[in-house]
Design a protein around this motif. Structure first.
Motif, PDB file in Angstrom:
ATOM      1  N   ALA A 195      58.027 152.827 -16.905  1.00  0.00           N
ATOM      2  CA  ALA A 195      57.421 152.659 -15.581  1.00  0.00           C
ATOM      3  C   ALA A 195      58.376 151.929 -14.655  1.00  0.00           C
ATOM      4  N   HIS A 196      58.569 152.527 -13.500  1.00  0.00           N
ATOM      5  CA  HIS A 196      59.446 151.969 -12.481  1.00  0.00           C
ATOM      6  C   HIS A 196      58.665 151.866 -11.183  1.00  0.00           C
ATOM      7  N   PHE A 197      59.142 151.005 -10.291  1.00  0.00           N
ATOM      8  CA  PHE A 197      58.467 150.809  -9.011  1.00  0.00           C
ATOM      9  C   PHE A 197      58.332 152.134  -8.257  1.00  0.00           C
ATOM     10  N   ALA A 198      59.335 152.983  -8.323  1.00  0.00           N
ATOM     11  CA  ALA A 198      59.298 154.269  -7.622  1.00  0.00           C
ATOM     12  C   ALA A 198      58.184 155.162  -8.175  1.00  0.00           C
ATOM     13  N   LYS A 199      57.959 155.101  -9.486  1.00  0.00           N
ATOM     14  CA  LYS A 199      56.882 155.910 -10.080  1.00  0.00           C
ATOM     15  C   LYS A 199      55.510 155.396  -9.642  1.00  0.00           C
ATOM     16  N   ALA A 200      55.386 154.084  -9.491  1.00  0.00           N
ATOM     17  CA  ALA A 200      54.120 153.525  -9.038  1.00  0.00           C
ATOM     18  C   ALA A 200      53.818 153.976  -7.609  1.00  0.00           C
ATOM     19  N   LEU A 201      54.852 154.012  -6.758  1.00  0.00           N
ATOM     20  CA  LEU A 201      54.650 154.486  -5.396  1.00  0.00           C
ATOM     21  C   LEU A 201      54.239 155.954  -5.380  1.00  0.00           C
ATOM     22  N   ALA A 202      54.857 156.766  -6.247  1.00  0.00           N
ATOM     23  CA  ALA A 202      54.484 158.184  -6.318  1.00  0.00           C
ATOM     24  C   ALA A 202      53.046 158.347  -6.787  1.00  0.00           C
ATOM     25  N   ALA A 203      52.618 157.503  -7.727  1.00  0.00           N
ATOM     26  CA  ALA A 203      51.243 157.568  -8.206  1.00  0.00           C
ATOM     27  C   ALA A 203      50.260 157.255  -7.091  1.00  0.00           C
ATOM     28  N   ALA A 204      50.606 156.320  -6.216  1.00  0.00           N
ATOM     29  CA  ALA A 204      49.723 155.923  -5.115  1.00  0.00           C
ATOM     30  C   ALA A 204      49.866 156.827  -3.900  1.00  0.00           C
TER      31      ALA A 204
ATOM     32  N   VAL B   4      50.978 132.649 -13.534  1.00  0.00           N
ATOM     33  CA  VAL B   4      51.148 133.835 -12.705  1.00  0.00           C
ATOM     34  C   VAL B   4      52.510 133.767 -12.041  1.00  0.00           C
ATOM     35  N   GLU B   5      53.212 134.904 -12.057  1.00  0.00           N
ATOM     36  CA  GLU B   5      54.552 134.969 -11.469  1.00  0.00           C
ATOM     37  C   GLU B   5      54.522 135.955 -10.304  1.00  0.00           C
ATOM     38  N   HIS B   6      55.119 135.552  -9.188  1.00  0.00           N
ATOM     39  CA  HIS B   6      55.200 136.412  -8.006  1.00  0.00           C
ATOM     40  C   HIS B   6      56.655 136.808  -7.801  1.00  0.00           C
ATOM     41  N   ILE B   7      56.898 138.118  -7.801  1.00  0.00           N
ATOM     42  CA  ILE B   7      58.248 138.657  -7.684  1.00  0.00           C
ATOM     43  C   ILE B   7      58.339 139.446  -6.386  1.00  0.00           C
ATOM     44  N   THR B   8      59.300 139.121  -5.554  1.00  0.00           N
ATOM     45  CA  THR B   8      59.492 139.857  -4.299  1.00  0.00           C
ATOM     46  C   THR B   8      60.820 140.606  -4.358  1.00  0.00           C
ATOM     47  N   PHE B   9      60.875 141.757  -3.709  1.00  0.00           N
ATOM     48  CA  PHE B   9      62.104 142.549  -3.673  1.00  0.00           C
ATOM     49  C   PHE B   9      62.048 143.507  -2.500  1.00  0.00           C
ATOM     50  N   ASN B  10      63.186 144.110  -2.237  1.00  0.00           N
ATOM     51  CA  ASN B  10      63.337 145.056  -1.146  1.00  0.00           C
ATOM     52  C   ASN B  10      62.965 146.456  -1.636  1.00  0.00           C
ATOM     53  N   ILE B  11      62.057 147.132  -0.906  1.00  0.00           N
ATOM     54  CA  ILE B  11      61.569 148.447  -1.348  1.00  0.00           C
ATOM     55  C   ILE B  11      62.690 149.477  -1.341  1.00  0.00           C
ATOM     56  N   GLU B  12      63.499 149.493  -0.284  1.00  0.00           N
ATOM     57  CA  GLU B  12      64.572 150.480  -0.210  1.00  0.00           C
ATOM     58  C   GLU B  12      65.549 150.305  -1.353  1.00  0.00           C
ATOM     59  N   SER B  13      65.853 149.065  -1.691  1.00  0.00           N
ATOM     60  CA  SER B  13      66.760 148.798  -2.803  1.00  0.00           C
ATOM     61  C   SER B  13      66.149 149.267  -4.127  1.00  0.00           C
ATOM     62  N   ALA B  14      64.845 149.034  -4.301  1.00  0.00           N
ATOM     63  CA  ALA B  14      64.181 149.455  -5.534  1.00  0.00           C
ATOM     64  C   ALA B  14      64.181 150.965  -5.683  1.00  0.00           C
ATOM     65  N   LEU B  15      63.988 151.683  -4.595  1.00  0.00           N
ATOM     66  CA  LEU B  15      63.979 153.142  -4.661  1.00  0.00           C
ATOM     67  C   LEU B  15      65.360 153.720  -4.928  1.00  0.00           C
ATOM     68  N   GLN B  16      66.418 153.033  -4.493  1.00  0.00           N
ATOM     69  CA  GLN B  16      67.780 153.528  -4.696  1.00  0.00           C
ATOM     70  C   GLN B  16      68.327 153.171  -6.062  1.00  0.00           C
ATOM     71  N   ASN B  17      67.773 152.158  -6.721  1.00  0.00           N
ATOM     72  CA  ASN B  17      68.283 151.701  -8.031  1.00  0.00           C
ATOM     73  C   ASN B  17      67.174 151.805  -9.072  1.00  0.00           C
ATOM     74  N   GLN B  18      66.846 153.024  -9.406  1.00  0.00           N
ATOM     75  CA  GLN B  18      65.704 153.241 -10.305  1.00  0.00           C
ATOM     76  C   GLN B  18      66.033 152.928 -11.761  1.00  0.00           C
ATOM     77  N   ASN B  19      67.308 152.705 -12.072  1.00  0.00           N
ATOM     78  CA  ASN B  19      67.670 152.342 -13.443  1.00  0.00           C
ATOM     79  C   ASN B  19      67.793 150.833 -13.631  1.00  0.00           C
ATOM     80  N   ASP B  20      67.618 150.098 -12.559  1.00  0.00           N
ATOM     81  CA  ASP B  20      67.730 148.645 -12.630  1.00  0.00           C
ATOM     82  C   ASP B  20      66.493 148.079 -13.326  1.00  0.00           C
TER      83      ASP B  20
END
Length: 875
Positions: free
Chosen positions: A563-572, A597-613
């Motif tokens: 599961a990757h952030f990009a797949k979650a966006l596609a699911a939604a 509880v841990e809160h993680i923030t990141f850049n969406i464009e970066s997450a979509l471009q680096n799907q193997n990260d």
């Protein structure tokens, strides 16, 4: 008695009795037929054929009369669970109620028929003489033809008698030929005994066979044998009839003709074995001593295609009073099993689980089960986005549901149809029993239908769409069976998965179940999510995640493999236009402590471009929040209606005021009356609707409380007035009116910041004053500054009996409420309180309503909202 002293079940009405019966009134006919258990419709058919005294009746057997059930038994039968009960084979064929003992004589007479005493011949002479003679064989067996010597015919066959008579007439009467046929046949008496429904002596036709004897006796009883029916003649057994030969093989060789004095005897049934389950003819069969299990299977018609005879269950009663169970392989040759009396054979069903097959379902053109071979991929099932999927299919989000262990637990794989058909390395390899789901890109059925309706489908394509939907409903059910979840089971309703569904508690479910698309995420994912919840355990967390915020379909989704952030966006369903790409947040629960509880923030464009990260990989129970662009505002508009220079809908920016919009609209016209302006706001309308409902509920409670407190004779509480008020409250529509002074706002003395959906109504100049409420004639009057409040009320006919003269108030044109001078209600003579467009309200005296505390409030709201609605509708 019309039918004599004989019993209805064993007597045959004579033609004379039938004629007498026909002359009776219809009501008497029905009553008499009911008394004797006769089918009146069948009897009428019989009498209409005009049979005379010499003819025999055609109806020999009627259905058996069922015993009348008591009311308690009927109720028990109605609610008693229906269980498929095995019945003895073949008994229904003979089951009937004897009504007549003579078969029809209109059938052809075989040449082998043996002529006997009582048979009647019809001899037709033609040639130089034309005569017709009906001649009966006498007791001596002779046939006496007029003008000829008697002929001995008893014991001869029908064909021999015809030849004999024809030859005799040709010899003795020159120039005359004869045509010979049988007329009325002789009757004879036989005995039907043993295990039959109505044993006894019966009069039958000379054409009767052994089968007919069983029919006229009402069939064989439940303990009678079908395989050892004996025909006895003069103390000797002439033949034995096995009715299985007739019922199973159609062989009637032993169904011999009867003779006078014959005895048909049905002994008790022999060895019986029941066979049920997956056979073509489940029933209880009677077996002879030498018959085997193979014979039993043949009697049952053989195995069905879905049978699994390798594990056939046989239940048997042993000598020690216990029941034993045998598990046998009925495919063995030879079969080591000898049926015994009382055995119960049950042929099991094969497993319904698919072997070497995969299932395709969802928004596809050809859903169903497909053969699987090693190496098959998704592209094997779906090779084209044009022909293999429906136009509504979501090309970016599809799933594979796969069993991961022998317990039936599942894992979920995600893929994109576009990626699969464009990149070979993303074409997933299928495994047996995989379920491939293609979703619709629409959640609501209405949106889906709207898109399909705009496409130019041929008639065949429309029919295909209908078939696909019907098949999908079936596949949805099979899919629930596959993962072991059924929606109707109350104990399997959606449960909270820790913090996941807590994130969604604030969102209301506006759509009903039937309003969702058949292939929507909600419809197809619901059983998957329930299954993932069920299989979660300590150390094996529920493979689910939640995504909220600016996505197309926020909600809870399966956590897929890798599961990757990009797949979650596609699911939604992807990001909305308002999504903020610079920042997204993932809330993650610690595996060590649920409180951490841990809160993680990141850049969406970066997450979509680096799907193997790996830092963008998701875990169980992750909750993703997609923020909106700061200060993002969808299109916001307000309406200006009425007497402005340029009325219409105006788009506004955030923070814009009513003053600026009025300036954009060119200000007021010369005919405007700004003091009577009506301003409405959606947020206020929502609050008013809630207040109206609360007021209505409170008023109903108070009225109910008062009605219980008052005595029966207390008539101070008028039902008509109460009911009218409640009806008026139910009909009132909330307007969301905000009382403002438009002139002050336009001049800059006040400021009103606008919201989306606001509306301003500017009426034309009014020169009237209205009087409503408890006056004799509620109407409007021309404004006269010399008229007082009392004068306007007098002009409306004065007060009604229940008017409250002490609580009169004035609703100003701008919606505000004013009360007259407290020192004197009617001292106004200069028009201080009244102006054009005002409304005088004379309320109902609450004393007449048993001092209901809410009455005045309710009537004031009704009047005020009603006036505003009337003013708006007049624009």
């Amino acid at each position: 008695m019309l039918f004599g002293m004989a019993e209805a079940s064993a007597a045959t009405p004579t033609p004379q009795q039938l004629e007498q019966f026909k002359k009776l009134p219809k009501a008497q006919q029905e009553a008499l037929a009911k008394q004797y258990g006769i089918d009146l419709s069948t009897l009428n058919k019989k009498t209409k054929k005009g049979s005379d005294a010499s003819n025999v009746d055609e109806i020999s057997v009627f259905p058996r009369k069922e015993e009348a059930l008591s009311e308690e038994d009927k109720l028990e039968e109605k609610f008693k669970p229906k269980v498929q009960e095995l019945k003895p084979f073949g008994y229904d064929l003979f089951a009937g109620e004897p009504m007549s003992f003579m078969p029809s004589e209109i059938s052809a007479i075989p040449d082998s028929y043996i002529v006997g005493r009582g048979d009647e011949f019809q001899i037709n002479l033609y040639g130089k003489e034309n005569q017709l003679y009906d001649v009966e064989v006498d007791r001596e067996g002779r046939l006496a033809i007029p003008d000829l010597s008697p002929v001995l015919v008893a014991g001869l066959s029908f064909s021999e008698v015809k030849e004999l008579i024809t030859a005799k007439i040709s010899q003795e009467i020159i120039g005359v030929k004869a045509f010979v046929s049988l007329g009325r046949l002789r009757s004879m008496r036989v005995m039907v005994l043993g295990e039959v429904f109505k044993p006894g002596a019966y009069t039958v036709s000379s054409l009767s066979s052994l089968s007919h004897a069983l029919f006229i006796a009402g069939g064989i009883s439940e303990i009678g044998s079908l395989r050892n029916i004996q025909l006895k003649r003069a103390g000797q057994t002439i033949t034995t009839l096995d009715y299985y030969d007739l019922l199973i093989h159609g062989d009637n060789r032993n169904d011999v003709m009867l003779k006078p004095g014959d005895v048909v005897f049905v002994p008790a049934v022999g060895k019986q074995v029941s066979i049920s389950g997956l056979v073509k003819r489940p029933a209880i069969f009677e077996l002879k001593q030498n018959e085997t299990a193979e014979d039993l299977i043949k009697m049952a018609g053989g195995f069905k295609a879905e049978a699994f005879p390798q594990k056939t269950i046989v239940e048997r009663y042993s000598n020690n009073s216990f029941k034993t169970v045998l598990t046998l392989d009925f495919t063995q040759k030879p079969l080591d099993y000898s049926p015994q009396d009382g055995d119960a054979v049950n042929v099991q069903a094969s497993s319904k689980e698919l072997e070497n097959a995969v299932t395709l379902m969802g928004a596809v053109s050809h859903p169903g089960n497909y053969a699987w071979q090693k190496g098959d991929k998704i592209s094997t099932l779906i090779s084209s986005l044009k022909t293999d999927v429906l136009p509504i299919a979501d090309f970016d989000y599809s799933l594979i549901i796969r069993e991961k262990n022998i317990r039936g637990e599942i894992e979920v794989l995600q893929f994109s149809l576009v990626d699969v058909l464009s990149h070979v390395d993303k074409d997933l390899i299928l495994q047996p029993r995989d379920v491939v789901i293609v979703f619709s890109r629409f959640e609501e059925k209405v949106d889906e239908k709207r898109v399909l309706s705009k496409m130019a489908f041929t008639e065949d394509e429309i029919a295909l769409q209908d078939k696909v939907e019907l098949w999908q409903e079936y596949e949805n059910r099979k899919f629930q069976e596959y993962i072991g979840i059924f929606e109707e089971k109350e104990e399997l309703k959606e449960k909270d998965v820790d913090s996941l569904t807590q994130l969604l508690k604030g969102e209301k479910e506006e759509l009903k179940e039937e309003e969702y698309s058949l292939f929507s995420r909600r419809a197809l994912l619901k059983p998957v999510i329930l299954k993932l919840q069920q299989q979660a355990s300590s150390g094996d967390e529920a493979q689910l995640l939640a995504i909220n915020g600016k996505v197309r379909y926020p909600g809870v989704y399966p956590l897929v493999k890798n599961a990757h952030f990009a797949k979650a966006l596609a699911a939604a369903g992807g990001l909305l236009e308002s999504a903020y790409l610079e920042k997204a947040e993932v809330t993650r629960l610690s595996q060590d402590s649920a409180e951490k509880v841990e809160h993680i923030t990141f850049n969406i464009e970066s997450a979509l471009q680096n799907q193997n990260d790996q830092k963008y990989q998701l875990k169980s129970k992750d909750s993703i929040n997609i923020f909106a662009v700061p200060n993002w505002q969808e299109e916001v508009s307000v309406q200006l209606i009425g007497e402005v220079q340029f009325p219409g809908t105006y788009s506004i920016k955030r923070g814009e005021t009513l003053e600026s919009v009025l300036a954009r609209a060119g200000g007021f016209t010369e005919f405007s009356a700004p003091e009577g302006a009506i301003f409405t706001r959606e947020s206020i309308r929502v609050k008013e609707r809630a207040q109206l409902k609360k007021l209505s509920d409170d008023l109903r409670r108070e009225i109910a409380s008062r009605s219980f407190q008052n005595s029966v004779t207390d008539s101070s509480l008028s039902y008509d007035d109460t009911n009218k008020l409640l009806d008026d409250l139910a009909k009132v529509e909330a307007l969301g009116r905000l009382v403002i002074d438009v002139n002050d706002i336009y001049n800059g003395s006040q400021t009103l910041e606008l919201e989306n959906g606001d509306a301003l109504y500017i009426p034309a100049v009014q020169n009237t004053v209205s009087v409503i409420g408890e006056v004799n004639l509620a109407t409007s009057h021309l404004f006269n500054k010399e008229m007082t409040l009392e004068a306007y009320i007098a002009a409306s006919g004065g007060y009604k009996q229940r008017a409250d003269e002490e609580r009169i108030y004035i609703i100003k044109a701008n919606g505000s409420v004013q009360l007259p001078n407290e020192s004197s209600w009617f001292s106004v003579n200069s028009g201080t309180y009244l102006a054009p467009g005002d409304t005088i309200v004379v309320p109902l005296d609450a004393e007449h309503m048993d001092k209901l505390t809410l009455w005045s409030t309710a009537t004031q709201i009704i009047y005020q909202l009603g006036l505003a609605a009337a003013a708006i509708s007049a624009l």
